[in-house]
Design an enzyme around this catalytic site. Structure first.
Site, short mmCIF file in Angstrom:
data_model
loop_
_atom_site.label_atom_id
_atom_site.label_comp_id
_atom_site.label_asym_id
_atom_site.label_seq_id
_atom_site.Cartn_x
_atom_site.Cartn_y
_atom_site.Cartn_z
N TYR A 100 -77.20 -7.56 -80.39
CA TYR A 100 -75.98 -7.60 -81.19
C TYR A 100 -74.91 -8.31 -80.36
O TYR A 100 -74.91 -8.22 -79.12
CB TYR A 100 -75.51 -6.19 -81.56
N GLU A 101 -73.99 -8.98 -81.04
CA GLU A 101 -73.05 -9.83 -80.31
C GLU A 101 -72.09 -9.05 -79.41
O GLU A 101 -71.41 -9.64 -78.58
CB GLU A 101 -72.25 -10.70 -81.28
N SER A 102 -72.03 -7.73 -79.57
CA SER A 102 -71.21 -6.91 -78.67
C SER A 102 -71.77 -6.88 -77.26
O SER A 102 -71.15 -6.29 -76.38
CB SER A 102 -71.10 -5.49 -79.22
N GLY A 103 -72.93 -7.49 -77.04
CA GLY A 103 -73.48 -7.55 -75.69
C GLY A 103 -74.60 -6.57 -75.45
O GLY A 103 -75.04 -6.38 -74.32
N HIS A 162 -66.51 -16.58 -82.14
CA HIS A 162 -66.51 -15.68 -80.97
C HIS A 162 -66.82 -16.45 -79.69
O HIS A 162 -66.20 -16.23 -78.65
CB HIS A 162 -67.56 -14.58 -81.15
#
Lengths: 266, 284
Positions: free
Chosen positions: A55-58, B103
């Site tokens: 997920y792009e949150s890392g 982003h």
């Protein structure tokens, strides 16, 4: 469709199950929130236990027990193999070409698989301002291939998106490849009517499969461009009892978690 | 570095017209600081944040900003950020100019800002309409390969505000869990304010933990719960029920303004805000 033919699953469930079936074990999948996240986790709970969800949150290699409401819920971090800073997830992990499948939703998709999640109407004075592109432009550019999952209607499946938030095949006929994009672009759009794939050459999306309870004519009518239909349209097998049970249980756990009161320790 | 109250820190360091970044990607969002900026009625801010969700919905709806730099603006998993939308679509409560990124682009801009480089670089934006509407997104030719790469100007906020788990008494700050671009946004800023869950004698930081040393921190404020309704790993979970409830609170101007008047402007500080929510039976 008559009441007697009505299936005991919803179009949403059929769509999620179909999307999940397209993922494979050990696949590295960069997951968008919402339907893509439900499908990717369903795949992990069914036939792809070693799928690597990013997920792009890392969060890398996450195995959430409930579906995250946001892209950065604590559940994603607590169950991840690694949690890395956000600039790193896009540079070291995505741009570098380590992702097999980018799994995206959007507000609109067009006949060449370009996605709009930015605006309906003029950019400066939009009729509807949508959240924006987020991580999708670079996911769409760098993932080896992209799957799009989106409910179908003439408003969401349009001939040409008014704003390209993320590139599909642009104007088709090799236009994407000419830009130097590293990934192969959108290889499937999974809808609540069936599945579309790009035609060889034109790269325009055509209907290649439908669900058992919908007709080709219904799928065409729910599309905002003259949808072409493959010579042989597969009929997708309905969700199995196991697929439905696992999906429904996942949604039930998620609803419970989201309604659980949070108490501040102060 | 000063250990001080949030009121004093915002009062001293956030000025009308400043470029201000409140970072934290879903996790550790400095809500208490955003509400203190609303209470002190700052105006004309250029707000910067990758994901302007509820914290900027509140600040923009309350009239603090006239410019927004961002890459995704909504209520995650729920729907629209209604107040951000109303500002962009209808100029309410005032016009809001936007600079929009992806982003990856915004992350590169923070990295450049933290590095004191003029621009960030990425393989990005290819085939999208974002460069058409944001002229700051440009291209450079790689001097080694000839490849065309996207560039974004460095982001260097006047003030970056973060929330973290803890600081020690010397003002060194430890952050763990989902980090977002907190470190980069913090190091890119001229001033860095940090609210924390607690101030401790010893951070007990793992060797490779994210520590912001006190000499890059302008002020530390102890505000327990200050990330609610987002979360602070190790302290409390994300209040997803509140994010869902916010959809109704923020949907129309009157309901939103009544909420801000009652719970933010009508209270003296974050502890008062939480107490008022609890007294109304809707508190965490």
């Amino acid at each position: 469709m008559s009441a007697a033919q009505r299936p005991e699953w919803t179009p949403d469930e059929m769509m999620t199950v179909t999307a999940a079936r397209m993922l494979w074990d050990h696949c590295v999948c960069f997951v968008g929130i919402g339907l893509p996240s439900a499908a990717a986790n369903l795949a992990r709970l069914l036939h792809a236990p070693e799928i690597v969800l990013i997920y792009e949150s890392g969060t890398i290699g996450t195995r959430p027990n409930v579906l995250p409401l946001s892209i950065g819920d604590g559940e994603l971090a607590d169950t991840a193999t690694a949690v890395v800073p956000l600039p790193e997830i896009f540079s070291y992990w995505l741009q570098s070409g380590r992702v097999d499948v980018g799994f995206l939703g959007a507000a609109q998709v067009d006949r060449f698989g370009n996605l709009n999640s930015t605006v309906i109407g003029p950019y400066q004075r939009p009729k509807t301002r949508l959240p924006g592109a987020g991580g999708a432009p670079e996911i769409a550019m760098h993932a080896r291939q992209v799957f799009v999952v989106l409910k179908q209607s003439p408003r969401s499946f349009v001939a040409e998106v008014a704003f390209k938030s993320s590139a599909g095949f642009l104007t088709g006929h090799g236009a994407r490849k000419a830009t130097g994009a590293t990934g192969a672009g959108p290889q499937a759009i999974i809808t609540d009517y069936g599945v579309m794939k790009p035609q060889a050459g034109s790269e325009e999306f055509e209907l290649v499969a439908r669900y058992v309870h919908v007709t080709v004519a219904e799928a065409v009518a729910a599309t905002g461009w003259p949808l072409q239909v493959a010579a042989n349209v597969d009929v997708l097998s309905p969700p199995t009892q196991d697929e439905l049970a696992v999906l429904r249980d996942l949604h039930r756990r998620t609803r419970e978690a989201n309604s659980r009161p949070v108490k501040l320790p102060v | 570095m000063a250990i001080t109250t949030l009121q004093a820190a915002i009062g001293e360091h956030v000025r009308d017209g400043d470029t201000v970044a409140l970072e934290g990607f879903t996790h550790l969002i400095p809500f208490a600081a955003g509400q203190e900026i609303i209470r002190q009625r700052r105006r004309g801010l250029h707000l910067v944040r990758m994901t302007p969700d509820l914290v900027y919905d509140q600040m923009i709806g309350a009239g603090c900003a006239d410019r927004l730099t961002f890459s995704w603006g909504g209520n995650p998993g729920v729907g629209s950020a209604h107040r951000v939308r109303d500002a962009i679509e209808n100029d309410w409560p005032g016009a809001l100019a936007i600079s929009e990124h992806s982003h990856a682009g915004m992350a590169a801009a923070y990295v450049a800002g933290a590095s004191h480089l003029p621009f960030g670089m990425l393989r990005g934006y290819l085939g999208t309409d974002l460069p058409r509407v944001n002229p700051a997104i440009r291209q450079v030719t790689c001097p080694y390969t000839g490849e065309q790469l996207a560039t974004v100007p460095a982001l260097n906020p006047d003030v970056t505000i973060l929330h973290a788990q803890k600081a020690d008494r010397a003002g060194n700050v430890l952050i763990s869990g989902i980090l977002g671009a907190q470190k980069e946004a913090g190091l890119a800023a001229r001033k860095l304010l940090v609210t924390v869950e607690e101030i401790v004698d010893d951070l007990g930081a793992p060797m490779n933990g994210i520590v912001l040393p006190n000499w890059v921190v302008t002020a530390v404020c102890c505000v327990p719960g200050g990330a609610w309704p987002s979360y602070a790993r190790g302290y409390y979970a994300r209040d997803n029920a509140f994010y869902i409830a916010w959809d109704e609170i923020s949907r129309d101007r009157e309901t939103f303004s009544a909420w801000i008047d009652r719970y933010v402007l009508g209270t003296g500080d974050f502890a008062g805000f939480i107490a008022a929510l609890r007294a109304a039976g809707v508190g965490p």
